[in-house]
Design a protein around this motif. Structure first.
Motif, PDB file in Angstrom:
ATOM      1  N   ASP A   1       5.064   5.100   2.020  1.00  0.00           N
ATOM      2  CA  ASP A   1       5.352   6.417   2.607  1.00  0.00           C
ATOM      3  C   ASP A   1       6.075   6.276   3.948  1.00  0.00           C
ATOM      4  O   ASP A   1       6.963   7.069   4.285  1.00  0.00           O
TER       5      ASP A   1
ATOM      6  N   GLY B   1       0.469   3.781   1.884  1.00  0.00           N
ATOM      7  CA  GLY B   1       0.761   4.124   3.283  1.00  0.00           C
ATOM      8  C   GLY B   1       2.047   3.454   3.752  1.00  0.00           C
ATOM      9  O   GLY B   1       2.885   4.077   4.420  1.00  0.00           O
ATOM     10  N   ARG B   2       2.229   2.178   3.395  1.00  0.00           N
ATOM     11  CA  ARG B   2       3.440   1.462   3.806  1.00  0.00           C
ATOM     12  C   ARG B   2       4.674   2.027   3.099  1.00  0.00           C
ATOM     13  O   ARG B   2       5.741   2.166   3.697  1.00  0.00           O
TER      14      ARG B   2
ATOM     15  N   SER C   1       0.826  -1.211   0.000  1.00  0.00           N
ATOM     16  CA  SER C   1       0.000   0.000   0.000  1.00  0.00           C
ATOM     17  C   SER C   1       0.860   1.261   0.000  1.00  0.00           C
ATOM     18  O   SER C   1       2.030   1.251   0.403  1.00  0.00           O
TER      19      SER C   1
ATOM     20  N   ASP D   1      -0.673   0.035   8.861  1.00  0.00           N
ATOM     21  CA  ASP D   1      -1.286   0.668   7.694  1.00  0.00           C
ATOM     22  C   ASP D   1      -2.688   1.127   8.122  1.00  0.00           C
ATOM     23  O   ASP D   1      -3.672   0.411   7.938  1.00  0.00           O
ATOM     24  N   PRO D   2      -2.770   2.326   8.716  1.00  0.00           N
ATOM     25  CA  PRO D   2      -4.030   2.757   9.347  1.00  0.00           C
ATOM     26  C   PRO D   2      -5.218   2.769   8.387  1.00  0.00           C
ATOM     27  O   PRO D   2      -6.345   2.462   8.785  1.00  0.00           O
ATOM     28  N   GLU D   3      -4.953   3.070   7.116  1.00  0.00           N
ATOM     29  CA  GLU D   3      -6.063   3.121   6.151  1.00  0.00           C
ATOM     30  C   GLU D   3      -6.678   1.731   5.945  1.00  0.00           C
ATOM     31  O   GLU D   3      -7.893   1.552   5.979  1.00  0.00           O
ATOM     32  N   THR D   4      -5.801   0.753   5.730  1.00  0.00           N
ATOM     33  CA  THR D   4      -6.282  -0.625   5.572  1.00  0.00           C
ATOM     34  C   THR D   4      -6.993  -1.087   6.841  1.00  0.00           C
ATOM     35  O   THR D   4      -8.054  -1.704   6.790  1.00  0.00           O
ATOM     36  N   TYR D   5      -6.411  -0.758   7.981  1.00  0.00           N
ATOM     37  CA  TYR D   5      -7.013  -1.141   9.264  1.00  0.00           C
ATOM     38  C   TYR D   5      -8.441  -0.610   9.364  1.00  0.00           C
ATOM     39  O   TYR D   5      -9.381  -1.332   9.712  1.00  0.00           O
ATOM     40  N   THR D   6      -8.595   0.672   9.024  1.00  0.00           N
ATOM     41  CA  THR D   6      -9.905   1.324   9.149  1.00  0.00           C
ATOM     42  C   THR D   6     -10.928   0.675   8.211  1.00  0.00           C
ATOM     43  O   THR D   6     -12.082   0.454   8.592  1.00  0.00           O
ATOM     44  N   GLN D   7     -10.465   0.351   7.005  1.00  0.00           N
ATOM     45  CA  GLN D   7     -11.355  -0.332   6.054  1.00  0.00           C
ATOM     46  C   GLN D   7     -11.823  -1.679   6.595  1.00  0.00           C
ATOM     47  O   GLN D   7     -12.982  -2.045   6.475  1.00  0.00           O
TER      48      GLN D   7
ATOM     49  N   THR E   1     -11.151   3.784  13.018  1.00  0.00           N
ATOM     50  CA  THR E   1      -9.720   4.094  12.940  1.00  0.00           C
ATOM     51  C   THR E   1      -9.020   3.516  14.178  1.00  0.00           C
ATOM     52  O   THR E   1      -9.668   3.302  15.210  1.00  0.00           O
TER      53      THR E   1
END
Ligand SMILES: Cc1ncc(COP(=O)(O)O)c(C=O)c1O
Length: 402
Positions: A162, A159-160, A157, A385-391, A396
Protein backbone atom coordinates in the motif's frame (compact mmCIF):
# COMPACT_ATOMS: atom_id res chain seq x y z
CA UNK A 1 24.11 -10.01 31.74
CA UNK A 2 24.08 -9.71 27.97
CA UNK A 3 21.54 -7.50 26.21
CA UNK A 4 21.07 -9.81 23.21
CA UNK A 5 21.54 -13.59 23.16
CA UNK A 6 24.32 -15.12 21.06
CA UNK A 7 21.97 -17.93 20.06
CA UNK A 8 22.57 -18.95 16.43
CA UNK A 9 25.19 -16.22 15.90
CA UNK A 10 27.68 -17.25 13.22
CA UNK A 11 30.95 -15.59 12.24
CA UNK A 12 32.96 -15.73 9.04
CA UNK A 13 36.25 -13.83 8.82
CA UNK A 14 37.09 -12.50 5.38
CA UNK A 15 40.44 -13.87 4.14
CA UNK A 16 40.59 -11.23 1.38
CA UNK A 17 40.40 -8.13 3.57
CA UNK A 18 43.40 -5.87 3.04
CA UNK A 19 44.83 -2.81 4.72
CA UNK A 20 45.77 0.46 3.04
CA UNK A 21 43.86 3.06 1.09
CA UNK A 22 40.88 2.59 -1.22
CA UNK A 23 42.02 1.35 -4.62
CA UNK A 24 41.06 1.56 -8.29
CA UNK A 25 38.88 -1.57 -8.03
CA UNK A 26 36.61 0.18 -5.52
CA UNK A 27 36.77 3.61 -7.17
CA UNK A 28 35.67 2.06 -10.43
CA UNK A 29 32.36 1.45 -8.63
CA UNK A 30 31.94 4.50 -6.37
CA UNK A 31 34.08 7.57 -6.96
CA UNK A 32 34.60 10.85 -5.09
CA UNK A 33 33.25 12.66 -8.18
CA UNK A 34 30.15 10.47 -8.16
CA UNK A 35 29.61 11.33 -4.51
CA UNK A 36 29.91 15.08 -5.14
CA UNK A 37 27.34 14.84 -7.94
CA UNK A 38 24.91 12.77 -5.84
CA UNK A 39 25.19 15.08 -2.87
CA UNK A 40 24.64 18.20 -5.01
CA UNK A 41 21.60 16.63 -6.67
CA UNK A 42 19.90 15.05 -3.65
CA UNK A 43 20.47 17.95 -1.27
CA UNK A 44 18.61 20.19 -3.75
CA UNK A 45 15.44 18.08 -3.76
CA UNK A 46 12.38 19.42 -1.96
CA UNK A 47 12.26 18.10 1.61
CA UNK A 48 15.96 17.25 1.92
CA UNK A 49 17.19 17.30 5.51
CA UNK A 50 20.02 15.46 7.24
CA UNK A 51 18.82 12.63 9.45
CA UNK A 52 19.92 12.60 13.09
CA UNK A 53 22.89 10.72 14.53
CA UNK A 54 21.97 9.43 18.01
CA UNK A 55 24.61 8.97 20.68
CA UNK A 56 23.17 5.95 22.54
CA UNK A 57 25.20 6.48 25.71
CA UNK A 58 22.91 4.38 27.90
CA UNK A 59 23.05 1.43 25.56
CA UNK A 60 26.83 1.74 25.13
CA UNK A 61 27.32 1.68 28.91
CA UNK A 62 24.99 -1.29 29.39
CA UNK A 63 26.78 -3.18 26.61
CA UNK A 64 30.29 -2.38 27.87
CA UNK A 65 31.22 -0.35 24.78
CA UNK A 66 32.76 3.12 24.61
CA UNK A 67 30.24 4.57 22.15
CA UNK A 68 27.26 3.45 20.14
CA UNK A 69 26.24 5.92 17.43
CA UNK A 70 23.01 5.25 15.57
CA UNK A 71 22.19 7.10 12.33
CA UNK A 72 18.37 7.13 12.33
CA UNK A 73 16.88 7.13 8.83
CA UNK A 74 13.17 7.08 9.70
CA UNK A 75 12.55 10.65 8.55
CA UNK A 76 14.35 10.46 5.17
CA UNK A 77 12.21 12.42 2.68
CA UNK A 78 9.09 11.22 4.50
CA UNK A 79 9.64 7.70 3.10
CA UNK A 80 10.73 5.99 6.28
CA UNK A 81 14.08 4.65 5.10
CA UNK A 82 17.50 5.46 3.63
CA UNK A 83 16.34 3.83 0.42
CA UNK A 84 14.80 7.18 -0.56
CA UNK A 85 18.32 8.27 -1.49
CA UNK A 86 19.10 5.46 -3.92
CA UNK A 87 16.16 4.49 -6.10
CA UNK A 88 14.93 8.03 -6.61
CA UNK A 89 18.43 9.26 -7.49
CA UNK A 90 18.77 6.49 -10.08
CA UNK A 91 15.32 7.38 -11.50
CA UNK A 92 16.39 11.02 -11.79
CA UNK A 93 19.62 10.12 -13.62
CA UNK A 94 17.88 7.61 -15.86
CA UNK A 95 15.11 10.03 -16.89
CA UNK A 96 17.61 12.78 -17.74
CA UNK A 97 19.72 10.38 -19.81
CA UNK A 98 16.70 8.96 -21.64
CA UNK A 99 15.25 12.42 -22.34
CA UNK A 100 18.64 13.50 -23.70
CA UNK A 101 18.57 10.52 -26.06
CA UNK A 102 15.20 11.84 -27.23
CA UNK A 103 16.59 15.34 -27.80
CA UNK A 104 15.57 17.01 -24.52
CA UNK A 105 18.19 18.42 -22.15
CA UNK A 106 16.22 18.57 -18.90
CA UNK A 107 17.38 19.80 -15.49
CA UNK A 108 15.96 18.48 -12.23
CA UNK A 109 13.89 21.67 -11.90
CA UNK A 110 12.48 21.02 -15.39
CA UNK A 111 11.37 17.59 -14.23
CA UNK A 112 9.81 18.65 -10.92
CA UNK A 113 8.05 21.61 -12.55
CA UNK A 114 6.52 19.41 -15.26
CA UNK A 115 8.14 21.38 -18.12
CA UNK A 116 8.45 18.19 -20.21
CA UNK A 117 5.54 16.37 -18.59
CA UNK A 118 4.34 14.61 -21.73
CA UNK A 119 7.77 13.34 -22.70
CA UNK A 120 8.51 12.11 -19.17
CA UNK A 121 5.12 10.37 -18.86
CA UNK A 122 6.01 8.32 -21.91
CA UNK A 123 8.79 6.68 -19.85
CA UNK A 124 7.96 3.83 -17.46
CA UNK A 125 10.35 2.79 -14.72
CA UNK A 126 10.04 -0.56 -12.99
CA UNK A 127 11.68 -2.56 -10.22
CA UNK A 128 11.36 -5.54 -7.96
CA UNK A 129 11.39 -4.79 -4.26
CA UNK A 130 10.94 -6.11 -0.76
CA UNK A 131 9.36 -2.77 0.10
CA UNK A 132 11.68 0.16 0.67
CA UNK A 133 13.46 0.31 -2.69
CA UNK A 134 10.17 0.11 -4.60
CA UNK A 135 8.81 2.92 -2.48
CA UNK A 136 11.81 5.05 -3.42
CA UNK A 137 11.47 4.29 -7.14
CA UNK A 138 7.72 5.00 -7.01
CA UNK A 139 8.33 8.26 -5.14
CA UNK A 140 11.05 9.30 -7.61
CA UNK A 141 8.79 8.49 -10.56
CA UNK A 142 6.04 10.63 -9.06
CA UNK A 143 8.41 13.47 -8.15
CA UNK A 144 9.86 13.61 -11.67
CA UNK A 145 6.69 12.65 -13.58
CA UNK A 146 7.32 9.15 -14.99
CA UNK A 147 5.06 6.08 -14.99
CA UNK A 148 5.97 3.28 -12.58
CA UNK A 149 5.30 -0.47 -12.13
CA UNK A 150 6.68 -2.21 -9.01
CA UNK A 151 6.99 -6.00 -8.49
CA UNK A 152 6.73 -7.46 -5.00
CA UNK A 153 7.20 -11.08 -3.92
CA UNK A 154 4.92 -13.44 -2.05
CA UNK A 155 5.74 -12.42 1.52
CA UNK A 156 5.84 -8.62 1.18
CA UNK A 157 3.19 -7.31 3.60
CA UNK A 158 0.03 -5.54 2.46
CA UNK A 159 1.16 -2.45 4.41
CA UNK A 160 4.36 -2.26 2.34
CA UNK A 161 2.44 -2.77 -0.92
CA UNK A 162 0.00 0.00 0.00
CA UNK A 163 2.85 2.37 0.83
CA UNK A 164 4.21 1.90 -2.72
CA UNK A 165 0.80 2.25 -4.37
CA UNK A 166 0.30 5.51 -2.46
CA UNK A 167 2.81 7.12 -4.85
CA UNK A 168 0.69 6.18 -7.86
CA UNK A 169 2.69 3.13 -8.94
CA UNK A 170 1.06 -0.04 -10.22
CA UNK A 171 1.99 -2.87 -7.82
CA UNK A 172 2.29 -6.45 -9.16
CA UNK A 173 2.61 -9.37 -6.72
CA UNK A 174 4.74 -12.32 -7.95
CA UNK A 175 4.23 -15.83 -6.55
CA UNK A 176 7.86 -16.46 -5.56
CA UNK A 177 10.78 -14.93 -3.62
CA UNK A 178 12.62 -11.64 -4.15
CA UNK A 179 14.91 -13.01 -6.84
CA UNK A 180 11.93 -14.32 -8.81
CA UNK A 181 10.32 -10.88 -8.61
CA UNK A 182 13.59 -9.44 -10.03
CA UNK A 183 13.41 -11.83 -12.98
CA UNK A 184 9.72 -11.05 -13.62
CA UNK A 185 10.36 -7.29 -13.59
CA UNK A 186 13.20 -7.82 -16.06
CA UNK A 187 11.12 -9.93 -18.43
CA UNK A 188 8.14 -7.55 -18.42
CA UNK A 189 10.40 -4.53 -18.90
CA UNK A 190 12.06 -6.13 -21.94
CA UNK A 191 8.65 -6.90 -23.43
CA UNK A 192 7.16 -3.45 -22.79
CA UNK A 193 10.14 -1.15 -23.32
CA UNK A 194 10.26 -0.14 -19.66
CA UNK A 195 13.38 0.85 -17.73
CA UNK A 196 14.50 -1.34 -14.85
CA UNK A 197 15.69 0.58 -11.80
CA UNK A 198 17.11 -2.21 -9.68
CA UNK A 199 19.12 -1.86 -6.50
CA UNK A 200 21.12 -4.94 -7.36
CA UNK A 201 23.67 -5.41 -10.14
CA UNK A 202 24.27 -8.45 -12.30
CA UNK A 203 26.29 -9.16 -15.44
CA UNK A 204 25.32 -6.58 -18.08
CA UNK A 205 23.41 -4.38 -15.61
CA UNK A 206 25.69 -2.08 -13.65
CA UNK A 207 24.93 1.58 -14.36
CA UNK A 208 21.64 1.99 -12.51
CA UNK A 209 22.59 0.05 -9.34
CA UNK A 210 25.81 2.08 -9.25
CA UNK A 211 23.69 5.26 -9.17
CA UNK A 212 21.53 3.71 -6.43
CA UNK A 213 24.60 3.02 -4.31
CA UNK A 214 26.04 6.45 -5.05
CA UNK A 215 22.82 7.90 -3.63
CA UNK A 216 23.39 5.94 -0.41
CA UNK A 217 26.84 7.51 0.03
CA UNK A 218 25.03 10.75 0.93
CA UNK A 219 23.71 9.08 4.11
CA UNK A 220 27.16 7.74 4.94
CA UNK A 221 28.85 11.12 4.43
CA UNK A 222 26.31 12.83 6.69
CA UNK A 223 27.15 10.36 9.45
CA UNK A 224 30.94 10.66 9.13
CA UNK A 225 30.72 14.46 9.10
CA UNK A 226 28.55 14.47 12.23
CA UNK A 227 30.73 12.10 14.29
CA UNK A 228 32.87 13.79 16.96
CA UNK A 229 35.65 11.22 16.40
CA UNK A 230 36.19 8.32 13.98
CA UNK A 231 34.45 5.05 14.79
CA UNK A 232 36.55 1.95 15.47
CA UNK A 233 33.83 -0.37 14.10
CA UNK A 234 30.98 -0.01 11.61
CA UNK A 235 28.34 -2.77 11.69
CA UNK A 236 26.33 -2.83 8.46
CA UNK A 237 23.32 -4.97 7.60
CA UNK A 238 23.34 -6.67 4.22
CA UNK A 239 20.62 -7.43 1.74
CA UNK A 240 22.33 -7.48 -1.66
CA UNK A 241 25.19 -5.50 -0.10
CA UNK A 242 24.63 -2.13 -1.80
CA UNK A 243 24.11 -0.17 1.40
CA UNK A 244 27.03 -1.83 3.18
CA UNK A 245 29.30 -1.21 0.20
CA UNK A 246 28.28 2.45 -0.14
CA UNK A 247 28.89 3.14 3.57
CA UNK A 248 32.20 1.27 3.38
CA UNK A 249 33.47 3.09 0.29
CA UNK A 250 32.55 6.45 1.80
CA UNK A 251 34.28 5.49 5.05
CA UNK A 252 37.38 4.48 3.10
CA UNK A 253 37.39 7.86 1.32
CA UNK A 254 36.91 9.63 4.66
CA UNK A 255 39.32 7.73 6.90
CA UNK A 256 41.85 6.55 4.35
CA UNK A 257 44.08 3.68 5.46
CA UNK A 258 42.55 3.98 8.97
CA UNK A 259 39.31 2.38 7.74
CA UNK A 260 37.27 1.30 10.78
CA UNK A 261 36.63 -2.44 11.14
CA UNK A 262 33.75 -3.24 8.78
CA UNK A 263 31.39 -6.00 9.94
CA UNK A 264 28.52 -7.12 7.68
CA UNK A 265 25.45 -8.67 9.33
CA UNK A 266 22.72 -10.75 7.68
CA UNK A 267 19.64 -12.78 8.68
CA UNK A 268 20.12 -16.55 8.93
CA UNK A 269 17.93 -17.48 5.95
CA UNK A 270 19.30 -14.89 3.54
CA UNK A 271 23.05 -14.75 4.16
CA UNK A 272 24.35 -14.49 0.60
CA UNK A 273 27.23 -12.15 1.50
CA UNK A 274 28.32 -14.44 4.35
CA UNK A 275 28.27 -17.49 2.05
CA UNK A 276 30.10 -15.55 -0.66
CA UNK A 277 32.84 -14.55 1.78
CA UNK A 278 33.10 -18.16 2.93
CA UNK A 279 33.32 -19.58 -0.60
CA UNK A 280 35.52 -16.80 -2.00
CA UNK A 281 33.21 -16.32 -4.99
CA UNK A 282 29.56 -15.19 -5.42
CA UNK A 283 27.19 -17.76 -3.95
CA UNK A 284 23.39 -17.64 -4.23
CA UNK A 285 21.21 -18.71 -1.32
CA UNK A 286 17.95 -20.45 -2.25
CA UNK A 287 14.69 -21.10 -0.44
CA UNK A 288 12.03 -18.61 0.57
CA UNK A 289 14.63 -16.38 2.33
CA UNK A 290 12.13 -16.01 5.14
CA UNK A 291 13.04 -13.41 7.77
CA UNK A 292 11.30 -10.58 9.64
CA UNK A 293 14.12 -8.39 8.31
CA UNK A 294 12.24 -7.96 5.02
CA UNK A 295 14.74 -5.54 3.50
CA UNK A 296 17.52 -8.08 3.93
CA UNK A 297 15.66 -11.04 2.39
CA UNK A 298 17.97 -11.31 -0.63
CA UNK A 299 19.52 -14.52 -1.93
CA UNK A 300 22.01 -13.08 -4.41
CA UNK A 301 24.71 -10.49 -3.85
CA UNK A 302 25.13 -7.36 -5.94
CA UNK A 303 28.34 -7.83 -7.93
CA UNK A 304 29.19 -4.13 -7.66
CA UNK A 305 28.81 -4.22 -3.90
CA UNK A 306 31.17 -7.16 -3.73
CA UNK A 307 33.88 -5.19 -5.57
CA UNK A 308 34.02 -3.02 -2.45
CA UNK A 309 33.22 -5.44 0.37
CA UNK A 310 35.57 -8.18 -0.83
CA UNK A 311 38.67 -6.26 0.27
CA UNK A 312 37.17 -4.01 2.95
CA UNK A 313 34.83 -6.04 5.16
CA UNK A 314 36.82 -7.96 7.74
CA UNK A 315 33.94 -9.99 9.19
CA UNK A 316 30.54 -11.39 8.24
CA UNK A 317 27.93 -12.33 10.83
CA UNK A 318 24.60 -14.14 10.74
CA UNK A 319 21.92 -13.34 13.32
CA UNK A 320 18.49 -14.93 13.86
CA UNK A 321 15.26 -12.92 13.72
CA UNK A 322 15.04 -13.10 17.51
CA UNK A 323 18.17 -10.91 17.81
CA UNK A 324 16.60 -8.21 15.64
CA UNK A 325 13.39 -8.27 17.67
CA UNK A 326 15.42 -8.06 20.90
CA UNK A 327 17.20 -4.93 19.65
CA UNK A 328 13.97 -3.31 18.41
CA UNK A 329 12.61 -3.83 21.93
CA UNK A 330 15.77 -2.45 23.58
CA UNK A 331 15.53 0.71 21.47
CA UNK A 332 11.79 0.98 22.11
CA UNK A 333 12.44 0.75 25.86
CA UNK A 334 15.32 3.23 25.84
CA UNK A 335 18.21 1.85 27.92
CA UNK A 336 19.94 3.87 30.64
CA UNK A 337 18.32 7.19 29.83
CA UNK A 338 18.45 6.90 26.03
CA UNK A 339 15.29 8.35 24.45
CA UNK A 340 13.03 5.52 23.18
CA UNK A 341 12.40 5.33 19.44
CA UNK A 342 10.92 2.99 16.84
CA UNK A 343 13.42 1.22 14.60
CA UNK A 344 12.37 -1.14 11.82
CA UNK A 345 13.23 -4.82 11.54
CA UNK A 346 15.94 -4.36 8.90
CA UNK A 347 17.36 -1.25 10.56
CA UNK A 348 18.65 -3.00 13.63
CA UNK A 349 20.47 -5.99 12.13
CA UNK A 350 23.89 -4.32 12.35
CA UNK A 351 23.39 -3.42 16.00
CA UNK A 352 21.99 -6.91 16.67
CA UNK A 353 25.19 -8.41 15.25
CA UNK A 354 27.29 -6.19 17.51
CA UNK A 355 25.33 -6.87 20.70
CA UNK A 356 24.99 -10.62 20.03
CA UNK A 357 28.77 -10.78 19.51
CA UNK A 358 29.31 -9.41 23.01
CA UNK A 359 27.38 -12.41 24.37
CA UNK A 360 29.27 -15.09 22.41
CA UNK A 361 32.31 -16.59 24.14
CA UNK A 362 35.49 -15.14 22.64
CA UNK A 363 33.71 -13.15 19.96
CA UNK A 364 34.28 -9.70 21.51
CA UNK A 365 38.02 -10.45 21.45
CA UNK A 366 37.82 -11.77 17.89
CA UNK A 367 36.13 -8.57 16.71
CA UNK A 368 38.21 -6.30 18.96
CA UNK A 369 35.14 -5.04 20.82
CA UNK A 370 35.45 -3.56 24.31
CA UNK A 371 35.15 -0.43 26.46
CA UNK A 372 37.39 1.51 24.06
CA UNK A 373 35.27 0.68 21.01
CA UNK A 374 33.32 3.36 19.20
CA UNK A 375 30.62 1.58 17.22
CA UNK A 376 28.67 3.18 14.39
CA UNK A 377 25.50 1.61 13.00
CA UNK A 378 23.10 2.78 10.33
CA UNK A 379 19.48 2.49 11.47
CA UNK A 380 18.32 2.27 7.89
CA UNK A 381 14.57 2.42 8.47
CA UNK A 382 11.94 3.50 10.96
CA UNK A 383 8.83 1.38 11.48
CA UNK A 384 8.11 1.19 7.74
CA UNK A 385 5.54 -1.56 8.36
CA UNK A 386 3.74 -0.37 11.52
CA UNK A 387 1.58 -3.49 11.79
CA UNK A 388 4.55 -5.85 11.78
CA UNK A 389 6.38 -3.54 14.18
CA UNK A 390 3.47 -3.60 16.63
CA UNK A 391 3.26 -7.39 16.47
CA UNK A 392 6.97 -7.79 17.17
CA UNK A 393 7.43 -5.14 19.87
CA UNK A 394 3.99 -5.24 21.49
CA UNK A 395 3.50 -1.49 21.15
CA UNK A 396 2.70 0.76 18.21
CA UNK A 397 5.47 3.05 16.91
CA UNK A 398 3.41 6.01 18.18
CA UNK A 399 3.16 4.51 21.67
CA UNK A 400 6.91 3.94 21.74
CA UNK A 401 7.68 7.51 20.76
CA UNK A 402 4.92 9.18 22.83
C1 LIG B 1 15.86 -0.88 5.76
C2 LIG B 1 16.87 -1.56 4.93
N1 LIG B 1 18.09 -1.71 5.41
C3 LIG B 1 19.06 -2.32 4.70
C4 LIG B 1 18.81 -2.82 3.44
C5 LIG B 1 19.91 -3.53 2.72
O1 LIG B 1 20.37 -2.87 1.60
P1 LIG B 1 21.12 -3.67 0.44
O2 LIG B 1 20.10 -4.55 -0.22
O3 LIG B 1 21.67 -2.63 -0.44
O4 LIG B 1 22.16 -4.51 1.10
C6 LIG B 1 17.54 -2.69 2.90
C7 LIG B 1 17.23 -3.18 1.56
O5 LIG B 1 16.12 -3.16 1.09
C8 LIG B 1 16.54 -2.04 3.66
O6 LIG B 1 15.29 -1.88 3.18
Amino acid sequence: MSLVSADKLRHQPNPHVRSGAIGPRQRAVLSPEGFVAAQAEISAWPGYAETPLYDLAGLAKAAGLGKVWYKHEAARFGLGSFKALGGAYAVCRLLKAELKRRGIDASTADLTSGKYAEAVRAITVTSATDGNHGRSVAWGAKLFGAECVIYIHKTVSVGRADAIAAYGAKVVRVDGNYDEAVRQADADAARNGWFVVSDTSYPGYMEVPRDVMQGYTVMAAEAYAALPEPPTHIFLQGGVGGMAAACTAQAWETYGAALPRIVVVEPENAACLFETAKAGHPVAVGGDLDTVMAGLACGEISLLAWEILDEAASDFLIVPDSAAVAVMTLLADGIGGDAPFAAGESAVAGLAGCLASLAAPGMAETLGLGPESRVLVFGTEGATDPETYTQLVGRTPAEVEA
